[in-house]
Design an enzyme around this catalytic site. Sequence first.
Site, PDB file in Angstrom:
ATOM      1  N   ARG A 121      28.995 -10.729-112.673  1.00 30.34           N
ATOM      2  CA  ARG A 121      27.709 -10.586-111.982  1.00 30.34           C
ATOM      3  C   ARG A 121      26.994  -9.332-112.466  1.00 30.34           C
ATOM      4  O   ARG A 121      26.799  -8.381-111.726  1.00 30.34           O
ATOM      5  CB  ARG A 121      27.933 -10.637-110.489  1.00 30.34           C
ATOM      6  CG  ARG A 121      28.467 -12.007-110.129  1.00 30.34           C
ATOM      7  CD  ARG A 121      28.450 -12.272-108.679  1.00 30.34           C
ATOM      8  NE  ARG A 121      27.598 -13.403-108.397  1.00 30.34           N
ATOM      9  CZ  ARG A 121      27.495 -13.956-107.217  1.00 30.34           C
ATOM     10  NH1 ARG A 121      28.148 -13.469-106.205  1.00 30.34           N
ATOM     11  NH2 ARG A 121      26.705 -14.977-107.021  1.00 30.34           N
ATOM     12  N   GLN A 126      22.425 -12.911-114.929  1.00 26.66           N
ATOM     13  CA  GLN A 126      21.836 -13.527-113.724  1.00 26.66           C
ATOM     14  C   GLN A 126      21.310 -14.937-113.987  1.00 26.66           C
ATOM     15  O   GLN A 126      21.411 -15.811-113.138  1.00 26.66           O
ATOM     16  CB  GLN A 126      20.710 -12.641-113.191  1.00 26.66           C
ATOM     17  CG  GLN A 126      21.236 -11.559-112.265  1.00 26.66           C
ATOM     18  CD  GLN A 126      20.147 -10.694-111.680  1.00 26.66           C
ATOM     19  OE1 GLN A 126      18.975 -11.026-111.753  1.00 26.66           O
ATOM     20  NE2 GLN A 126      20.542  -9.585-111.114  1.00 26.66           N
ATOM     21  N   ASP A 129      24.018 -17.581-113.644  1.00 28.52           N
ATOM     22  CA  ASP A 129      24.872 -17.469-112.467  1.00 28.52           C
ATOM     23  C   ASP A 129      24.770 -18.707-111.574  1.00 28.52           C
ATOM     24  O   ASP A 129      23.883 -18.818-110.726  1.00 28.52           O
ATOM     25  CB  ASP A 129      24.464 -16.205-111.708  1.00 28.52           C
ATOM     26  CG  ASP A 129      25.429 -15.859-110.597  1.00 28.52           C
ATOM     27  OD1 ASP A 129      26.177 -16.747-110.158  1.00 28.52           O
ATOM     28  OD2 ASP A 129      25.419 -14.706-110.166  1.00 28.52           O
ATOM     29  N   SER A 132      24.939 -18.185-107.730  1.00 22.83           N
ATOM     30  CA  SER A 132      23.680 -17.799-107.086  1.00 22.83           C
ATOM     31  C   SER A 132      22.730 -18.978-106.965  1.00 22.83           C
ATOM     32  O   SER A 132      22.146 -19.213-105.910  1.00 22.83           O
ATOM     33  CB  SER A 132      22.978 -16.698-107.890  1.00 22.83           C
ATOM     34  OG  SER A 132      23.677 -15.499-107.773  1.00 22.83           O
ATOM     35  N   TYR A 225      30.761  -1.060-102.444  1.00 16.52           N
ATOM     36  CA  TYR A 225      31.598  -2.093-101.829  1.00 16.52           C
ATOM     37  C   TYR A 225      31.893  -1.724-100.372  1.00 16.52           C
ATOM     38  O   TYR A 225      31.826  -0.568 -99.990  1.00 16.52           O
ATOM     39  CB  TYR A 225      32.920  -2.245-102.596  1.00 16.52           C
ATOM     40  CG  TYR A 225      32.729  -2.806-103.964  1.00 16.52           C
ATOM     41  CD1 TYR A 225      32.489  -4.163-104.140  1.00 16.52           C
ATOM     42  CD2 TYR A 225      32.744  -1.986-105.081  1.00 16.52           C
ATOM     43  CE1 TYR A 225      32.281  -4.687-105.400  1.00 16.52           C
ATOM     44  CE2 TYR A 225      32.531  -2.494-106.356  1.00 16.52           C
ATOM     45  CZ  TYR A 225      32.302  -3.854-106.506  1.00 16.52           C
ATOM     46  OH  TYR A 225      32.084  -4.366-107.749  1.00 16.52           O
TER      47      TYR A 225
HETATM   48  P1  NAD Z   1      29.188 -14.056-101.105  1.00 19.53           P
HETATM   49  O1  NAD Z   1      28.807 -15.500-101.040  1.00 19.53           O
HETATM   50  O2  NAD Z   1      30.478 -13.706-101.744  1.00 19.53           O
HETATM   51  O3  NAD Z   1      29.193 -13.451 -99.615  1.00 19.53           O
HETATM   52  C1  NAD Z   1      28.093 -13.636 -98.755  1.00 19.53           C
HETATM   53  C2  NAD Z   1      27.851 -12.378 -97.941  1.00 19.53           C
HETATM   54  O4  NAD Z   1      28.853 -12.240 -96.932  1.00 19.53           O
HETATM   55  C3  NAD Z   1      27.884 -11.066 -98.733  1.00 19.53           C
HETATM   56  O5  NAD Z   1      26.603 -10.487 -98.659  1.00 19.53           O
HETATM   57  C4  NAD Z   1      28.954 -10.246 -98.026  1.00 19.53           C
HETATM   58  O6  NAD Z   1      28.614  -8.864 -97.967  1.00 19.53           O
HETATM   59  C5  NAD Z   1      28.962 -10.871 -96.649  1.00 19.53           C
HETATM   60  N1  NAD Z   1      30.140 -10.588 -95.828  1.00 19.53           N
HETATM   61  C6  NAD Z   1      31.442 -10.532 -96.192  1.00 19.53           C
HETATM   62  N2  NAD Z   1      32.221 -10.258 -95.115  1.00 19.53           N
HETATM   63  C7  NAD Z   1      31.396 -10.159 -94.034  1.00 19.53           C
HETATM   64  C8  NAD Z   1      31.593  -9.907 -92.648  1.00 19.53           C
HETATM   65  N3  NAD Z   1      32.802  -9.704 -92.155  1.00 19.53           N
HETATM   66  N4  NAD Z   1      30.506  -9.876 -91.838  1.00 19.53           N
HETATM   67  C9  NAD Z   1      29.266 -10.078 -92.354  1.00 19.53           C
HETATM   68  N5  NAD Z   1      29.002 -10.323 -93.646  1.00 19.53           N
HETATM   69  C10 NAD Z   1      30.054 -10.360 -94.487  1.00 19.53           C
HETATM   70  O7  NAD Z   1      28.063 -13.191-101.781  1.00 19.53           O
HETATM   71  P2  NAD Z   1      26.924 -13.595-102.802  1.00 19.53           P
HETATM   72  O8  NAD Z   1      25.805 -14.228-102.094  1.00 19.53           O
HETATM   73  O9  NAD Z   1      27.537 -14.376-103.896  1.00 19.53           O
HETATM   74  O10 NAD Z   1      26.448 -12.187-103.395  1.00 19.53           O
HETATM   75  C11 NAD Z   1      26.768 -10.956-102.838  1.00 19.53           C
HETATM   76  C12 NAD Z   1      26.101  -9.819-103.615  1.00 19.53           C
HETATM   77  O11 NAD Z   1      26.195  -9.951-105.032  1.00 19.53           O
HETATM   78  C13 NAD Z   1      24.626  -9.671-103.331  1.00 19.53           C
HETATM   79  O12 NAD Z   1      24.344  -8.295-103.238  1.00 19.53           O
HETATM   80  C14 NAD Z   1      23.961 -10.192-104.522  1.00 19.53           C
HETATM   81  O13 NAD Z   1      22.670  -9.632-104.712  1.00 19.53           O
HETATM   82  C15 NAD Z   1      24.906  -9.763-105.596  1.00 19.53           C
HETATM   83  N6  NAD Z   1      24.741 -10.624-106.756  1.00 19.53           N
HETATM   84  C16 NAD Z   1      24.535 -10.077-107.996  1.00 19.53           C
HETATM   85  C17 NAD Z   1      24.321 -10.907-109.086  1.00 19.53           C
HETATM   86  C18 NAD Z   1      24.082 -10.373-110.462  1.00 19.53           C
HETATM   87  O14 NAD Z   1      23.766  -9.207-110.615  1.00 19.53           O
HETATM   88  N7  NAD Z   1      24.259 -11.199-111.492  1.00 19.53           N
HETATM   89  C19 NAD Z   1      24.348 -12.275-108.927  1.00 19.53           C
HETATM   90  C20 NAD Z   1      24.570 -12.794-107.664  1.00 19.53           C
HETATM   91  C21 NAD Z   1      24.771 -11.959-106.592  1.00 19.53           C
END
Ligand code: NAD
Length: 376
Positions: A121, A126, A129, A132, A225
């Site tokens: 990621r 992006q 991905d 996403s 994190y």
């Molecule tokens: P995910 O599907 O793994 O998790 C969904 C969300 O659940 C996350 O935001 C996480 O913080 C939250 N979470 C975990 N435990 C929790 C709890 N106990 N209570 C409440 N919330 C909780 O995450 P995702 O949607 O795949 O992406 C997470 C992060 O990664 C985001 O910041 C996103 O912007 C980033 N991201 C970066 C890239 C990239 O740079 N290529 C691509 C995709 C996502």
Amino acid sequence: MPLTVGVLKETLRGETRVALTPEIAQKLQKLGVTIVMEKGAGDEVGILDGDYEGVNFTDADTVLAKSDLLFTVQPISDASVRKMRDGTAIAGLMYGHINKDLAAALKSKKITGFAMELIPRISRAQSMDVLSSQAAASGYQATLIAASTLDKFFPMLTTAAGTIRPAKVLIIGAGVAGLQSIATARRLGAVVKGYDVRSATKEQIESLGAKFVETGVSADGEGGYARELTDEEKQQQQAALDKEIAQSDVVISTAAIPGRPAPKIISAAAVANMKPGAVIVDLAAETGGNCELTKAGETVVANGVKIVGPVNLPSALGRNASEMYARNLLNFITPAIEEGELKIDWEDEVFASSALTHDGEIKHQPTREAIEGGAA
Ligand code: NAD
């Protein structure tokens, strides 16, 4: 010989997506690639064989035998892998640490298995991905399910028959899916709150016109994190969240921890405190659920609260989800195609990290440990 890219019709029950759309097929052909697809591969999303220009359509076994590189959506069966030629390649979702037979088959056939869920990621990746792009579809769809399950309007209505108050929606987990759920619920006119353990999400939640739920506990650790909370902090956080859950008409939970079972955030006691008629849509149903009462693929009713555990939501938006998925695959593979041939730069971390298997080895450590106890 130019590279032959193959695409099968997906076989998982309820799966509508196809790994290649006509637009992306044309782009691949411009790179000098030949394409062979199984008949009817796009039927479920209304893309007919005739919509693909210059593509050869045939049966599944011929696709498997002819492909140098196979594109899939769902993890392919190990039986299909065994019908491919040795030393070819596959790009698709794989989850090898769970689908051990698949990883073992890829290894024994010396097939390079690019697992799309392993793409790092980093900002450069992006556009590749798939987690996403498909999570955006899931988040949107989750809000629509909630709106159609709830026996109330989402927006405020002022009518001759009186004023209807807007629905109160709480979204737990503000990653890609959660933010899309928030945006969709806002567009439908609900009053929306969002919560995530990562404090960086506060600004993102607020920028979508929703309110961030303050629990008084920050879980920020080093490097952006989340850190492990103390038991006291966990209790404080849960109490604040339980209060919000009890007041909500709709809770959409999207919390996930990569590679781990979904965190349990909505207890049976919290459900008992909700209003009868309230709705929970648990996007984490497939990985165990964020709610204690969730059953994947079912709607459970407890104390009048409907708990929906949807599976494979991107398939409900199969047309757009396929378009995004196919574009992700194209963006991933384009740098590896030179004059119609596959040339992988193994110094590139995108290819190195996403390779589940290559040349008879399982490259992904958790999968290797699950199968071989760690040895390469
Ligand atoms: P995910 O599907 O793994 O998790 C969904 C969300 O659940 C996350 O935001 C996480 O913080 C939250 N979470 C975990 N435990 C929790 C709890 N106990 N209570 C409440 N919330 C909780 O995450 P995702 O949607 O795949 O992406 C997470 C992060 O990664 C985001 O910041 C996103 O912007 C980033 N991201 C970066 C890239 C990239 O740079 N290529 C691509 C995709 C996502």
